[in-house]
Design an enzyme around this catalytic site. Structure first.
Site, mmCIF file in Angstrom:
data_model
loop_
_atom_site.group_PDB
_atom_site.id
_atom_site.type_symbol
_atom_site.label_atom_id
_atom_site.label_comp_id
_atom_site.label_asym_id
_atom_site.label_seq_id
_atom_site.Cartn_x
_atom_site.Cartn_y
_atom_site.Cartn_z
ATOM 1 C CG ASN A 11 -1.886 1.142 1.267
ATOM 2 O OD1 ASN A 11 -1.859 2.024 0.416
ATOM 3 N ND2 ASN A 11 -2.745 1.163 2.266
ATOM 4 N NE ARG A 75 -6.494 1.237 0.242
ATOM 5 C CZ ARG A 75 -6.475 2.442 0.838
ATOM 6 N NH1 ARG A 75 -5.331 2.961 1.222
ATOM 7 N NH2 ARG A 75 -7.596 3.103 1.044
ATOM 8 C CG HIS A 164 -12.382 3.440 3.473
ATOM 9 N ND1 HIS A 164 -12.932 4.456 4.229
ATOM 10 C CD2 HIS A 164 -11.050 3.698 3.415
ATOM 11 C CE1 HIS A 164 -11.985 5.286 4.618
ATOM 12 N NE2 HIS A 164 -10.826 4.844 4.135
ATOM 13 N NE ARG A 225 -8.717 12.009 3.683
ATOM 14 C CZ ARG A 225 -8.800 10.725 3.420
ATOM 15 N NH1 ARG A 225 -9.973 10.191 3.087
ATOM 16 N NH2 ARG A 225 -7.750 9.940 3.490
ATOM 17 C CD GLU A 368 -8.707 -1.404 4.264
ATOM 18 O OE1 GLU A 368 -9.086 -0.753 3.274
ATOM 19 O OE2 GLU A 368 -8.140 -0.888 5.246
#
Length: 382
Positions: A11, A75, A164, A225, A368
């Site tokens: 990732n 990813r 996600h 964010r 994940e």
């Protein structure tokens, strides 16, 4: 040393490279780690970061040549309108990913860098791209479509993509397995609450809405964010404050959310600030919970009948206060948390709802890396 087939999952971020070696069959995490501060100090670039990751593996007693690797999984945050299935990586795919950079300028370029250096370092292994947007590719048109000029939207591929997705897919499947129910029989709300945060509504195994949109900035209040804002704020700041689009985007991505309001990104720190009487921290928490409850309420209305609500990711798995406040006062809707179960620090999959709760409330650790590894072996036919 295990002889089971393994996948190296990578990732790549703008200044970090996370890696994990996972056995897809058993779900065992053989090794994992992170290389940070890329471009700052001895880690000059992503090539150096990957070499550092391989050095760390060797130092831990797991040199690459001793690992039964069958693939490398990457990813990729944004697949755009056309890339959504896990896909073997070749030069043509890399070119497509580079063209998608405007849709995900903070995420896709470092992913492409990571792919390039990994293919050079490990040329004999198949490399597979797994897209964060894949799970939400077939959202119903009413959920995927923004109410803007349709020709502009079509020309520039503007729609709600969702992110996600690997986590939402994995956790919804794990929730069904935990309840010993077919996935297709359940209406679910999944709350992925980490530094990045997103919510999804899943009807009978298929997503029908999600909080993130064209970019991962839309939706819930997150660590740095903003989540949902009035789009007029952008033009207002441009006209009156003289801020450039880039400055505004940086502010909304990196200096907003819980950090921008309360001065801390770590919820453990935020709770301590609140306990000390810090009003800004309290407001940050209140705004976070308010937005989260709005999405939960909206998804309850959308689904009509909700069988299970699941919390996952760093905050969702570990912060009992957030879980309690997110679902407080919903007893009349058949949602009731058991305080004792909610406060249990157990890290495994567990139920935290009271026996009287019609809707099951679960905490399911996301994985994940395992989901990406399993997607890789499906692609290569192992």
């Amino acid at each position: 040393m295990s002889a089971s087939p393994a996948v190296l999952v990578i990732n790549s971020g703008s200044s970090s490279l996370k890696y994990a070696v996972v056995e897809p069959d058993s779900g065992t995490m053989v090794a994992d780690g992170i290389v940070e501060r890329i471009g700052d100090g001895p880690i000059a670039d992503h090539g150096a970061a990957l070499q550092e990751a391989l050095r760390q593996l060797a130092e831990s007693g797991r040199p690459l040549e001793a690992l039964p690797l069958v693939a490398v999984g990457h990813r990729v945050v944004h697949g755009g309108p056309d890339l959504y299935e896990p896909t073997l990586i070749d030069d043509a795919l890399i070119a497509e990913l580079e063209e998608l950079a405007p849709l995900a300028p903070l995420h896709n370029p470092p992913a492409v860098l990571g792919i390039r250096v990994a293919r050079e370092a490990l040329p004999d292994l198949p490399h597979v791209a797994v897209f964060d947007t894949a799970f939400f590719h077939d959202l119903p048109p009413a959920a995927a479509t923004y109410a803007i000029d349709r020709d502009i939207a079509r020309q520039w591929h503007i729609r709600r993509y969702g992110f996600h997705g690997t986590s939402h897919s994995y956790v919804s499947e794990q929730a069904a397995a935990f309840l010993d129910r077919p996935l297709e029989s359940l209406n679910q709300i999944v709350l992925h609450l980490g530094n990045g945060a997103s919510a999804s509504a899943i009807a009978h195994g298929r997503p029908v809405d999600t909080s993130m949109g064209l970019t991962p900035m839309e939706g819930l209040v997150m660590g740095t964010r903003s989540g949902d804002i009035d789009p007029g704020i952008i033009s207002y700041l441009s006209r009156t404050a003289g801020m450039s689009v880039e400055d505004i985007e940086t502010m909304l991505n990196k200096r907003s959310g819980v950090l921008g309001l309360g001065g801390a990104i770590d919820f453990r720190v935020l709770h301590k600030q609140i306990e000390s009487g810090d009003g800004a921290a309290q407001l940050a928490y209140d705004v976070y919970i308010h937005r989260l409850r709005r999405y939960i309420g909206g998804y309850l209305a959308l689904l009509g009948d909700t069988d299970v609500i699941t919390f996952t990711a760093g905050v969702g798995e570990n912060d009992a206060t957030v879980r309690r406040d997110a679902l407080a006062g919903l007893t009349t809707l058949g949602i009731d948390i058991d305080d004792r179960l909610n406060e249990n620090p157990d890290r495994s999959a567990r139920r935290i709802s009271a026996e009287t709760s019609r809707t099951a409330v679960l905490v399911i650790p996301t994985d994940e890396e395992l989901a990406i590894a399993q997607a890789c072996v499906r692609v290569i036919g192992e």
